[in-house]
Scaffold this active site. Sequence first.
Site, PDB file in Angstrom:
ATOM      1  CD1 TRP A 183      -2.527   1.877   0.396  1.00 40.30           C
ATOM      2  CD2 TRP A 183      -1.373   2.424   2.234  1.00 40.30           C
ATOM      3  NE1 TRP A 183      -2.866   3.169   0.746  1.00 40.30           N
ATOM      4  CE2 TRP A 183      -2.181   3.521   1.854  1.00 40.30           C
ATOM      5  CE3 TRP A 183      -0.551   2.538   3.349  1.00 40.30           C
ATOM      6  CZ2 TRP A 183      -2.178   4.713   2.568  1.00 40.30           C
ATOM      7  CZ3 TRP A 183      -0.545   3.731   4.071  1.00 40.30           C
ATOM      8  CH2 TRP A 183      -1.372   4.803   3.677  1.00 40.30           C
ATOM      9  CE  LYS A 226      -6.455   6.189   2.575  1.00 34.87           C
ATOM     10  NZ  LYS A 226      -5.607   6.150   3.763  1.00 34.87           N
ATOM     11  CG  ASP A 257      -8.973  -0.507   3.917  1.00 37.86           C
ATOM     12  OD1 ASP A 257     -10.038  -0.013   4.346  1.00 37.86           O
ATOM     13  OD2 ASP A 257      -7.946  -0.576   4.610  1.00 37.86           O
ATOM     14  CG  HIS A 284      -6.555  -4.221   4.556  1.00 30.65           C
ATOM     15  ND1 HIS A 284      -5.613  -3.236   4.467  1.00 30.65           N
ATOM     16  CD2 HIS A 284      -5.865  -5.385   4.705  1.00 30.65           C
ATOM     17  CE1 HIS A 284      -4.409  -3.782   4.536  1.00 30.65           C
ATOM     18  NE2 HIS A 284      -4.535  -5.074   4.675  1.00 30.65           N
ATOM     19  CG  ASP A 292      -9.346   4.812   5.543  1.00 24.92           C
ATOM     20  OD1 ASP A 292      -9.939   3.784   5.909  1.00 24.92           O
ATOM     21  OD2 ASP A 292      -8.120   4.858   5.304  1.00 24.92           O
ATOM     22  CG  ASP A 324      -6.070  -1.539   7.812  1.00 26.36           C
ATOM     23  OD1 ASP A 324      -5.509  -1.168   8.859  1.00 26.36           O
ATOM     24  OD2 ASP A 324      -5.915  -0.960   6.720  1.00 26.36           O
TER      25      ASP A 324
END
Length: 420
Positions: A183, A226, A257, A284, A292, A324
Amino acid sequence: MKTLKAYELAKAQYAEIGVDTDKALDAMQKLSVSVNCWQGDDVLGFLFADTALSGGIQTTGNYLGRARTASELRADLDVALSLIPGTHRLNLHAIYADTSEKVDLNELEPKHFASWVDWAKERKMGLDFNPTCFSHPMADSGFTISSSDKNIRDFWIEHCKRARRIGEYFGKSLNSKCVTNHWFPDGYKDIPVDREAPRQRMAAALDEVFADKVDKNYNLDALESKVFGIGAESYTVSSNEFALGYAATRDIAYCLDAGHFHPTEVISDKISSVLMFTKELLLHVSRPVRWDSDHVVIFDDELNAIAQSLVRTNLIERTHVGLDYFDASINRIAAWVIGVRNMQKAMLKAYLEPIDMLKKLELEGDYTSRLALVEELKSYPFGAVWDYFCEKNNVPVREAWLSQVQDYESKVLASRRINI
Ligand code: RNT
Ligand code: ZN
């Protein structure tokens, strides 16, 4: 005894709709969740613990008892794991190297993680890994592996190459494939002129990283996307399209995620699409609150929807479930226990669905019955099955785990007052 009785009653009720609770329990026994080590110390690690957390992520809170050393973190993890049914995996970041050597990220070697391997071996656990591309002076510009500065790029390329070798070492030593997740926080605070060049640089850099051959039986690479980070609000290099496209064309895994999309966008609907074009998927599981924010995973609708997406069409077979989140405002061990147990509860609830019957109704176009049944299922006695699963695994039933965490807090955590 009471737990067993309640289980027997629940078993009979589920049997009436054709669900075998024992089979669900067998499936649960095989489910390993990759537990995020970084919940235990606010993502600080041990290599550069004095460096502020960067990369656009944030922990808030100052609850007592943060783990300051690898042995403290392991002791805390042991407490958490003793309160969670089943056998799980630990997800480490590069900054959690356990060494007295002064070693930089582009110098890391498997030996710096030997104590973690010993610890995992004793517990018959697998380990997963992540290069740490943040909280480091070489990440100060906001760019790492996609930087326009070749020195910076090369530093992170080397770090990621080393991370994969460490992943391979984990996989080999523990005989359990390690997922190494990449990441990168790279992005711009303000609107860029050229959205393409950083992406071209990132793809080229990653190609260099992955050109290094490591044994695929022992290491699986994943790339995480992301939408934005703090300080990178206008542009993120490794966006959804970038990461999915890269993963699919390079035969690596994509990492979804739950906090990395727009606030009403959910990952539960993405799982089946991604797995049409990649062999494996990393999750995640997190809980975004307005952004986030990485709140502790709770037993909410989206968690249940994620579990259903994994179980109903057996995509769990190709999915690695990792957590996560990082909350420093509550007891950190409790945060682990709550999050992992919730992930497991959601999976169990999904395993307790009469999947064939539901699929048949759907195919026949009987959406009335589909809705009726799915809604009734919500109040079936899944809690009794969960309690029995905990008892069978010799871990506390229901909230009985909490007093053990509180006990540990007053005996051990309370004395950790200073930074060491
Ligand atoms: C950040 C990403 C990333 C990190 C961890 C610590 O937004 O979610 O996965 O949280 O690697
Ligand atoms: Zn993540």
